[in-house]
Design a protein around this motif. Structure first.
Motif, PDB file in Angstrom:
ATOM      1  N   TYR A  72       0.870  -1.181   0.000  1.00  0.00           N
ATOM      2  CA  TYR A  72       0.000   0.000   0.000  1.00  0.00           C
ATOM      3  C   TYR A  72       0.900   1.222   0.000  1.00  0.00           C
ATOM      4  O   TYR A  72       1.605   1.485   0.975  1.00  0.00           O
ATOM      5  N   ASP A  73       0.898   1.977  -1.072  1.00  0.00           N
ATOM      6  CA  ASP A  73       1.814   3.102  -1.189  1.00  0.00           C
ATOM      7  C   ASP A  73       1.506   4.222  -0.200  1.00  0.00           C
ATOM      8  O   ASP A  73       2.406   4.779   0.396  1.00  0.00           O
ATOM      9  N   ASP A  74       0.257   4.558  -0.042  1.00  0.00           N
ATOM     10  CA  ASP A  74      -0.137   5.713   0.790  1.00  0.00           C
ATOM     11  C   ASP A  74      -0.680   5.284   2.149  1.00  0.00           C
ATOM     12  O   ASP A  74      -1.607   5.884   2.665  1.00  0.00           O
ATOM     13  N   TYR A  75      -0.111   4.280   2.735  1.00  0.00           N
ATOM     14  CA  TYR A  75      -0.662   3.727   3.965  1.00  0.00           C
ATOM     15  C   TYR A  75      -0.463   4.620   5.183  1.00  0.00           C
ATOM     16  O   TYR A  75      -1.393   4.841   5.943  1.00  0.00           O
ATOM     17  N   ALA A  76       0.724   5.124   5.397  1.00  0.00           N
ATOM     18  CA  ALA A  76       1.004   5.836   6.654  1.00  0.00           C
ATOM     19  C   ALA A  76       1.546   7.240   6.438  1.00  0.00           C
ATOM     20  O   ALA A  76       2.253   7.777   7.281  1.00  0.00           O
ATOM     21  N   TYR A  77       1.218   7.845   5.311  1.00  0.00           N
ATOM     22  CA  TYR A  77       1.627   9.222   5.075  1.00  0.00           C
ATOM     23  C   TYR A  77       0.708  10.171   5.809  1.00  0.00           C
ATOM     24  O   TYR A  77      -0.503   9.940   5.902  1.00  0.00           O
ATOM     25  N   PHE A  78       1.265  11.261   6.314  1.00  0.00           N
ATOM     26  CA  PHE A  78       0.462  12.303   6.948  1.00  0.00           C
ATOM     27  C   PHE A  78      -0.546  12.828   5.932  1.00  0.00           C
ATOM     28  O   PHE A  78      -0.195  13.130   4.792  1.00  0.00           O
ATOM     29  N   GLY A  79      -1.795  12.918   6.356  1.00  0.00           N
ATOM     30  CA  GLY A  79      -2.833  13.437   5.476  1.00  0.00           C
ATOM     31  C   GLY A  79      -3.546  12.374   4.659  1.00  0.00           C
ATOM     32  O   GLY A  79      -4.452  12.686   3.894  1.00  0.00           O
ATOM     33  N   TYR A  80      -3.156  11.118   4.792  1.00  0.00           N
ATOM     34  CA  TYR A  80      -3.793  10.034   4.045  1.00  0.00           C
ATOM     35  C   TYR A  80      -4.581   9.128   4.995  1.00  0.00           C
ATOM     36  O   TYR A  80      -4.541   7.906   4.885  1.00  0.00           O
ATOM     37  N   ASP A  81      -5.321   9.747   5.895  1.00  0.00           N
ATOM     38  CA  ASP A  81      -6.090   8.988   6.889  1.00  0.00           C
ATOM     39  C   ASP A  81      -7.094   8.046   6.251  1.00  0.00           C
ATOM     40  O   ASP A  81      -7.303   6.933   6.724  1.00  0.00           O
ATOM     41  N   GLU A  82      -7.735   8.484   5.170  1.00  0.00           N
ATOM     42  CA  GLU A  82      -8.729   7.638   4.513  1.00  0.00           C
ATOM     43  C   GLU A  82      -8.086   6.342   4.020  1.00  0.00           C
ATOM     44  O   GLU A  82      -8.630   5.257   4.210  1.00  0.00           O
ATOM     45  N   SER A  83      -6.915   6.448   3.403  1.00  0.00           N
ATOM     46  CA  SER A  83      -6.209   5.253   2.940  1.00  0.00           C
ATOM     47  C   SER A  83      -5.819   4.358   4.114  1.00  0.00           C
ATOM     48  O   SER A  83      -6.023   3.149   4.076  1.00  0.00           O
ATOM     49  N   HIS A  84      -5.267   4.963   5.135  1.00  0.00           N
ATOM     50  CA  HIS A  84      -4.851   4.209   6.320  1.00  0.00           C
ATOM     51  C   HIS A  84      -6.035   3.446   6.918  1.00  0.00           C
ATOM     52  O   HIS A  84      -5.949   2.248   7.204  1.00  0.00           O
ATOM     53  N   ASN A  85      -7.149   4.134   7.081  1.00  0.00           N
ATOM     54  CA  ASN A  85      -8.319   3.525   7.711  1.00  0.00           C
ATOM     55  C   ASN A  85      -8.920   2.402   6.861  1.00  0.00           C
ATOM     56  O   ASN A  85      -9.292   1.353   7.386  1.00  0.00           O
ATOM     57  N   ILE A  86      -9.015   2.613   5.558  1.00  0.00           N
ATOM     58  CA  ILE A  86      -9.642   1.585   4.724  1.00  0.00           C
ATOM     59  C   ILE A  86      -8.741   0.361   4.583  1.00  0.00           C
ATOM     60  O   ILE A  86      -9.209  -0.773   4.552  1.00  0.00           O
ATOM     61  N   HIS A  87      -7.427   0.561   4.563  1.00  0.00           N
ATOM     62  CA  HIS A  87      -6.528  -0.591   4.491  1.00  0.00           C
ATOM     63  C   HIS A  87      -6.515  -1.342   5.825  1.00  0.00           C
ATOM     64  O   HIS A  87      -6.405  -2.570   5.838  1.00  0.00           O
ATOM     65  N   ASN A  88      -6.666  -0.628   6.925  1.00  0.00           N
ATOM     66  CA  ASN A  88      -6.807  -1.298   8.217  1.00  0.00           C
ATOM     67  C   ASN A  88      -8.098  -2.103   8.274  1.00  0.00           C
ATOM     68  O   ASN A  88      -8.141  -3.176   8.883  1.00  0.00           O
ATOM     69  N   ARG A  89      -9.155  -1.599   7.654  1.00  0.00           N
ATOM     70  CA  ARG A  89     -10.418  -2.344   7.578  1.00  0.00           C
ATOM     71  C   ARG A  89     -10.197  -3.662   6.844  1.00  0.00           C
ATOM     72  O   ARG A  89     -10.638  -4.719   7.295  1.00  0.00           O
ATOM     73  N   PHE A  90      -9.490  -3.605   5.717  1.00  0.00           N
ATOM     74  CA  PHE A  90      -9.174  -4.821   4.972  1.00  0.00           C
ATOM     75  C   PHE A  90      -8.359  -5.777   5.846  1.00  0.00           C
ATOM     76  O   PHE A  90      -8.634  -6.976   5.902  1.00  0.00           O
ATOM     77  N   SER A  91      -7.368  -5.246   6.527  1.00  0.00           N
ATOM     78  CA  SER A  91      -6.508  -6.040   7.397  1.00  0.00           C
ATOM     79  C   SER A  91      -7.326  -6.781   8.455  1.00  0.00           C
ATOM     80  O   SER A  91      -7.108  -7.969   8.709  1.00  0.00           O
ATOM     81  N   LYS A  92      -8.282  -6.095   9.050  1.00  0.00           N
ATOM     82  CA  LYS A  92      -9.127  -6.719  10.073  1.00  0.00           C
ATOM     83  C   LYS A  92     -10.058  -7.755   9.472  1.00  0.00           C
ATOM     84  O   LYS A  92     -10.281  -8.813  10.054  1.00  0.00           O
ATOM     85  N   ILE A  98      -0.766  -5.361   8.893  1.00  0.00           N
ATOM     86  CA  ILE A  98      -0.020  -4.561   7.924  1.00  0.00           C
ATOM     87  C   ILE A  98       1.219  -4.019   8.621  1.00  0.00           C
ATOM     88  O   ILE A  98       1.129  -3.435   9.701  1.00  0.00           O
ATOM     89  N   LEU A  99       2.365  -4.212   7.997  1.00  0.00           N
ATOM     90  CA  LEU A  99       3.624  -3.681   8.504  1.00  0.00           C
ATOM     91  C   LEU A  99       3.812  -2.276   7.950  1.00  0.00           C
ATOM     92  O   LEU A  99       3.768  -2.079   6.734  1.00  0.00           O
ATOM     93  N   THR A 100       3.994  -1.308   8.823  1.00  0.00           N
ATOM     94  CA  THR A 100       4.251   0.061   8.393  1.00  0.00           C
ATOM     95  C   THR A 100       5.746   0.252   8.171  1.00  0.00           C
ATOM     96  O   THR A 100       6.555  -0.060   9.042  1.00  0.00           O
ATOM     97  N   LEU A 101       6.103   0.762   6.996  1.00  0.00           N
ATOM     98  CA  LEU A 101       7.497   1.014   6.660  1.00  0.00           C
ATOM     99  C   LEU A 101       7.865   2.468   6.941  1.00  0.00           C
ATOM    100  O   LEU A 101       6.995   3.342   6.936  1.00  0.00           O
ATOM    101  N   PRO A 102       9.139   2.763   7.145  1.00  0.00           N
ATOM    102  CA  PRO A 102       9.560   4.156   7.349  1.00  0.00           C
ATOM    103  C   PRO A 102       9.248   5.053   6.147  1.00  0.00           C
ATOM    104  O   PRO A 102       9.188   6.268   6.267  1.00  0.00           O
ATOM    105  N   THR A 103       9.012   4.448   4.987  1.00  0.00           N
ATOM    106  CA  THR A 103       8.681   5.209   3.778  1.00  0.00           C
ATOM    107  C   THR A 103       7.240   5.700   3.778  1.00  0.00           C
ATOM    108  O   THR A 103       6.846   6.460   2.900  1.00  0.00           O
ATOM    109  N   GLY A 104       6.432   5.219   4.725  1.00  0.00           N
ATOM    110  CA  GLY A 104       5.009   5.549   4.759  1.00  0.00           C
ATOM    111  C   GLY A 104       4.169   4.502   4.052  1.00  0.00           C
ATOM    112  O   GLY A 104       2.950   4.565   4.061  1.00  0.00           O
ATOM    113  N   GLN A 105       4.803   3.528   3.448  1.00  0.00           N
ATOM    114  CA  GLN A 105       4.082   2.447   2.793  1.00  0.00           C
ATOM    115  C   GLN A 105       3.694   1.390   3.824  1.00  0.00           C
ATOM    116  O   GLN A 105       4.226   1.361   4.925  1.00  0.00           O
TER     117      GLN A 105
END
Length: 111
Positions: A72-92, A98-105
């Motif tokens: 997931y490219d935009d998983y943990a970037y500041f301002g991408y809460d919608e992406s973070h939340n929906i990918h967490n929904r998939f994860s659950k 989901i492993l968060t990388l220092p790159t924000g992916q």
């Protein structure tokens, strides 16, 4: 619409040296039905739009092999809460962290 320009011809040109590459033009997830394989080992999601990324992951999940990876490219970037939340929904839903990388992916590995 995100300010993107038409790029189909560029994609065709860039992938021309790769005879096995198949370009499927259209929207996601509708075009994913045209993928002609039952086994996928890598999915890179970088559409800058959370809902189609979620739908793509959900539709392709049965084809993703054990040990297969979703990035997931935009998983943990500041301002991408919608992406973070929906990918967490998939994860659950699929009980896979989901492993968060220092790159924000984010990386998800199918058991």
């Amino acid at each position: 619409t995100w300010g993107y320009r038409e790029c189909y011809d560029d994609a065709v040109k860039n992938l021309a040296p790769y005879p096995n590459a198949v370009i499927i033009r259209g929207t996601v997830p509708e075009t994913l039905e045209q993928i002609d394989t039952d086994q996928i080992s890598f999915i890179g999601l970088d559409m800058n739009c959370a809902e189609p990324e979620y739908e793509a992951a959900k539709q392709l999940w049965p084809k993703l092999v054990s040990g297969g990876i979703i990035v997931y490219d935009d998983y943990a970037y500041f301002g991408y809460d919608e992406s973070h939340n929906i990918h967490n929904r998939f994860s659950k839903e699929f009980n896979v962290p989901i492993l968060t990388l220092p790159t924000g992916q984010g990386i998800l590995i199918k058991p």
